[in-house]
Motif scaffolding. Structure first.
Motif, short mmCIF file in Angstrom:
data_model
loop_
_atom_site.label_atom_id
_atom_site.label_comp_id
_atom_site.label_asym_id
_atom_site.label_seq_id
_atom_site.Cartn_x
_atom_site.Cartn_y
_atom_site.Cartn_z
N GLU A 234 0.83 -1.20 0.00
CA GLU A 234 0.00 0.00 0.00
C GLU A 234 0.87 1.25 0.00
O GLU A 234 0.57 2.25 -0.68
CB GLU A 234 -0.92 0.00 1.22
CG GLU A 234 -1.85 1.21 1.27
CD GLU A 234 -2.72 1.22 2.51
OE1 GLU A 234 -3.62 2.09 2.60
OE2 GLU A 234 -2.50 0.38 3.42
N ASP A 237 2.06 1.83 -3.45
CA ASP A 237 0.96 2.37 -4.25
C ASP A 237 0.79 3.86 -4.00
O ASP A 237 0.53 4.64 -4.93
CB ASP A 237 -0.35 1.64 -3.93
CG ASP A 237 -0.37 0.22 -4.46
OD1 ASP A 237 0.44 -0.08 -5.36
OD2 ASP A 237 -1.19 -0.58 -3.96
N GLN A 240 3.37 5.78 -5.79
CA GLN A 240 3.03 5.83 -7.21
C GLN A 240 1.95 6.88 -7.48
O GLN A 240 2.03 7.63 -8.46
CB GLN A 240 2.58 4.45 -7.69
CG GLN A 240 2.39 4.37 -9.19
CD GLN A 240 2.14 2.95 -9.65
OE1 GLN A 240 1.99 2.03 -8.85
NE2 GLN A 240 2.10 2.74 -10.96
N LYS A 241 0.95 6.95 -6.60
CA LYS A 241 -0.10 7.96 -6.76
C LYS A 241 0.48 9.37 -6.65
O LYS A 241 0.02 10.30 -7.32
CB LYS A 241 -1.18 7.76 -5.71
CG LYS A 241 -2.02 6.51 -5.90
CD LYS A 241 -3.01 6.32 -4.75
CE LYS A 241 -3.77 5.02 -4.89
NZ LYS A 241 -4.67 4.79 -3.71
N ARG A 291 7.32 -4.22 -9.25
CA ARG A 291 7.10 -2.78 -9.19
C ARG A 291 8.39 -1.99 -9.43
O ARG A 291 8.39 -0.77 -9.29
CB ARG A 291 6.50 -2.41 -7.83
CG ARG A 291 5.08 -2.93 -7.66
CD ARG A 291 4.63 -2.88 -6.21
NE ARG A 291 3.26 -3.39 -6.09
CZ ARG A 291 2.17 -2.64 -6.10
NH1 ARG A 291 2.28 -1.34 -6.23
NH2 ARG A 291 0.99 -3.18 -5.99
#
Length: 852
Positions: A234, A237, A240-241, A291
């Motif tokens: 998470e 993520d 990345q956002k 990733r």
């Protein structure tokens, strides 16, 4: 294909640091016998080795024995024999070279019987190391600001430096060995302030800096926190956002079981996954790799391998123990048997699961079963050599550990330890990083943001990240506290925006950083260098926190809180005279005359990054940066006009060789040149490339005052804030016979500073009385009094000194500007003392943002 012409890097042969065997490494520790002067008897034996005309090895023993084995300091003693003379009077000995004169009474070394005259100074033997410009330290653990540092091999106050090697660990046929007590062994560096020559010969003696894998140069995420697998994913993520790329993911000690039965002792050491947090370790590591991240695990090895470990049975059996008895496989760095099972059973199994490399978090002292053998040295050396087995995935050998002493540069990367989260800690780190180069240690990784205690400050964290962007390694880190985590989105908007921009900039800098990585390894030029490496001015020695970041960029980190009036952080910078004018690449509306100190002021979104006229920097211009550090297909050339410029972009061989140090001729090399007089920019030819297309953009920083008309009308020219951008599109030039050339205009110059516009912008944002704003404005733009008289009026105003300096920075930046105060500037009393103190304080020696 023949070798390309020498543009930046000179082709040279060099040995591989590591080999396929953990107990074998290249070295030539035996000196040329023609360089040796030896003799003695009756309990006093001496040996001198004239390695160069400026570097001498001296040895003494009572038993007539001397060391020809490699030490942790010296792997390579077989130098070409320099010119020297020897006069032996029977009772005394004299050795002369062009740079020093040795006098020795043939007795046990003493301050009266063994001296060396170098230039105006005389060294008297004292059995200690000396280098008054400092080196580095084993760790910053628990530091809150300045700590004592050990000496390097550079001096200013003396014409010499001394490196005592009498107590270092040895290597005998690849395995550790110890010295015979009482023998004396050291090196005398007579370099008279020629710092780069001293460092080059130190590397020649000790071994070169290895090449780092490209991925180490990106952003690292690290935190002492008991992450679960889902929480870590998470986190990725969320990065990345936020469009913040990462290259390395660190799992601190909670990856393994820490709550162990009391009969086994503490849970600091562990090698079994905590299945409550990571139910599928292989799957988690595979997901991190998918990733784009490399993964390192924390290892505190002091407690060995105990019976609760998942791999205990295999390890115990390989070690020769009966697993049913549960006896621990105790840590013993002096045992090959232990190291073999530690590396080839225990760690090999974890590496098969997907662990890329190891963080050796050794904190348990420097003693071992054999006196004189430091466990940290053993761990660093053999981890690095063992990591060669992972070249297929890691590209190059790698380890991550603390500094163990001179010679540690052979085992990158350094972990500097757990500092306090304070301004005092941040203020020391630029100097600490720069002086490490004085002992050849070029790849420090600090806890960016600080580790523990201290204060919560978005401003402090953002400034730390800025320094981290221009550090050898950028690794965000913090302790296990719920309050200290370094995710940018946990901070207020201005701090968050600054952190994210500089984390993105770090990845855009990777083409430049990788080139510097190769330069460091093949040319013995560390990425970060103190100012005095490149300038012999007194002022260069008085700027401990300012440093070169590569050959052309000067970084001056802001390490103090911002002014409550200007809302700007301030720092004193020194701009050398020899290079003409400078521009701040992140603040291109200001151009500065060289040859002076100046107090610079920046918002939280900027750090002073100076480039002289005639500078080229190459960046990754990929619009949406991704995790990992793939070779970019879109590139941006940052060009500072005003003088000729050259840069050679160096990238990995197209077909990566399974070699620790491939020949320099195998690397992909793209020369980029700017001819100032006739305005021609040349890209290529690309040596060793495969002819792939690349998108190129040229950004002229600080130049907008002429109409650039490229020779090819298909190119798009746009002007921004203090920049001109030329989009070249796809450029396909790679053969030896072809290069790309574009004409931009004859003798282009940096824009003249618009004092009124810049000053209005700065005063507008100041938090102060409106009448005083007007008073300051009228002083600067006034015409009735002379500039000198108006400067005096500003000095006498009852306002914050930081505000006076911020006004003066703009007013005096550019001597070409109408109404300039250049040459008449005065700084606030406090800042003036800081800026022009002359001698460096003695320390104990043991968007709109152009690049973002």
């Amino acid at each position: 294909m023949s070798n390309p012409p020498s543009l930046r890097f000179a082709s040279q042969s060099r040995p591989n640091m590591a080999s396929s065997s953990r107990y074998s490494f290249p070295s030539q520790p035996v000196a040329n016998p023609k360089a040796i002067v030896a003799g003695g008897g009756s309990g006093s034996y001496y040996r001198f080795t004239v390695l160069t005309s400026r570097l001498l090895r001296y040895e003494w023993s009572s038993d007539g024995g001397f060391e020809d084995r490699a030490s942790t300091v010296a792997f390579w003693r077989n130098f070409d024999v320099p010119s020297f003379t020897v006069v032996d009077s029977g009772k005394g000995l004299e050795i002369r070279t062009e740079y020093f004169k040795l006098s020795y009474d043939k007795k046990e070394y003493s301050s009266t019987g063994f001296t060396i005259k170098a230039g105006k100074d005389v060294w008297k033997y004292d059995g200690k190391s000396f280098g008054d410009l400092g080196g580095t330290a084993r760790t910053l653990d628990g530091a809150n600001g300045r700590i004592p540092i050990e000496p390097g091999v550079l001096s200013r106050k003396k014409t010499y430096a001394v490196l005592d090697d009498s107590n270092s660990m040895l290597f005998d046929n690849g395995w550790i060995a110890i010295r015979r007590p009482g023998r004396k062994d050291g090196y005398f560096f007579a370099y008279h302030g020629d710092h780069k020559a001293a460092i080059k010969d130190f590397y020649r003696l000790s071994g070169k800096q290895p090449i780092l894998p490209r991925w180490t140069l990106g952003n690292w995420w690290s935190r002492y926190h008991a992450y679960s697998s889902s929480e870590y994913i998470e986190l990725l993520d969320n990065f990345q956002k936020a469009k913040v790329p990462l290259a390395v993911g660190v799992l601190d000690m909670d990856w393994h079981k820490v709550n162990v039965p009391s009969k086994y002792g503490s849970g600091w050491t562990g090698y079994s996954w905590n299945r409550e947090l990571f139910p599928d370790p292989e799957g988690h590591l595979k997901e991190m790799h998918r990733r784009g991240l490399r993964v390192t695990l924390n290892d505190h090895p002091a407690d060995g391998i105990r019976a609760f470990e998942d791999l205990y049975g295999k390890v115990a059996k390989a070690y020769g123990l009966d697993p049913s008895k549960g006896e621990p496989v105790e840590f013993d760095c002096t045992s090959k048997r232990f190291l073999d099972v530690y590396f080839d059973v225990l760690k090999a199994e974890l590496e098969k699961q997907g662990v890329d490399f190891w963080w050796i978090d050794w904190q348990q002292g420097n003693k071992s079963r054999i006196p004189g053998v430091d466990p940290l040295w053993v761990l660093n050396h053999y981890h690095y050599l063992t990591s060669v087995r992972n070249l297929d995935t890691n590209e190059k050998p790698i380890t991550f550990s603390r500094y163990a002493g001179p010679g540690s540069h052979r085992y990158p990367i350094g972990f500097s330890g757990d500092v306090y989260i304070t301004w005092e800690s941040l203020q020391f780190q630029p100097e600490f990083t720069a002086t490490a180069s004085n002992i050849g240690y070029g790849w420090w990784s600090h806890d960016i943001g600080g580790h523990m205690w201290g204060i919560r400050s978005g401003q402090l964290t953002a400034r730390w990240v800025q320094m981290g962007c221009f550090s050898p390694i950028l690794r965000l880190h913090s302790e296990s506290s719920q309050w200290t985590s370094r995710e940018p989105w946990l901070y207020e908007p201005d701090a968050r925006e600054s952190m994210e921009r500089f984390l993105r900039l770090r990845h855009r800098l990777i083409p430049y950083l990788y080139t510097m990585n190769i330069r460091a390894s093949y040319e013995d030029e560390p990425l970060i260098q103190p100012m005095y490496w490149n300038h012999d001015d007194d002022a260069a020695y008085a700027m401990p926190n300012q440093y070169y970041f590569g050959p052309d960029l000067i970084v001056t980190p802001i390490t103090n809180p911002q002014s409550t009036t200007t809302l700007l952080g301030g720092v004193t910078a020194w701009l050398p005279a020899a290079s003409g004018r400078y521009i701040d690449l992140l603040h291109p509306s200001l151009v500065y005359d060289g040859g002076r100190h100046i107090r610079v002021h920046r918002p939280l979104s900027e750090i002073p990054l100076f480039a002289k006229e005639g500078t080229i920097v190459v960046l990754d211009s990929t619009p949406a940066l991704q995790n990992g550090v793939h070779r970019p297909t879109e590139m941006e050339i940052i060009l500072v006009v005003g003088a000729d410029a050259h840069f050679e972009l160096v990238e990995e061989p197209e077909k990566e060789e399974s070699s620790v140090h491939p020949p320099l001729s195998s690397f992909v090399r793209t020369p980029i040149s700017w001819r100032q007089a006739d305005g021609r920019l040349t890209i290529g030819p690309v040596w060793n490339g495969t002819g792939k297309w690349r998108q190129w953009t040229v950004k002229l920083i600080g130049h907008t005052n002429t109409n650039i008309t490229p020779s090819d009308k298909s190119f798009k020219v746009t002007k921004g804030t203090s920049t001109t951008v030329v989009q070249l599109g796809n450029v396909h030039r790679w053969s030896q016979q072809n290069q790309f050339e574009i004409y931009l205009g004859d003798d282009l110059r940096l824009d003249v500073v618009n004092v009124k516009t810049r000053l209005h912008e700065m005063i507008m944002r100041c938090e102060m009385s409106y009448p005083m704003k007007e008073d300051i404005w009228q002083i600067v733009i006034g015409t009735e009094d002379t500039v000198e008289e108006r400067v005096e009026k500003l000095v006498k105003l009852d306002i914050d000194g930081a505000l006076k300096d911020a006004v003066m920075e703009i007013w005096a930046a550019d001597s070409r500007a109408p109404g300039t105060a250049a040459g008449a500037e005065k700084w606030s009393e406090l800042e003036e003392k800081e800026a022009v103190s002359g001698e460096q304080e003695e320390h104990e020696i043991v968007d709109d943002f152009v690049l973002v």
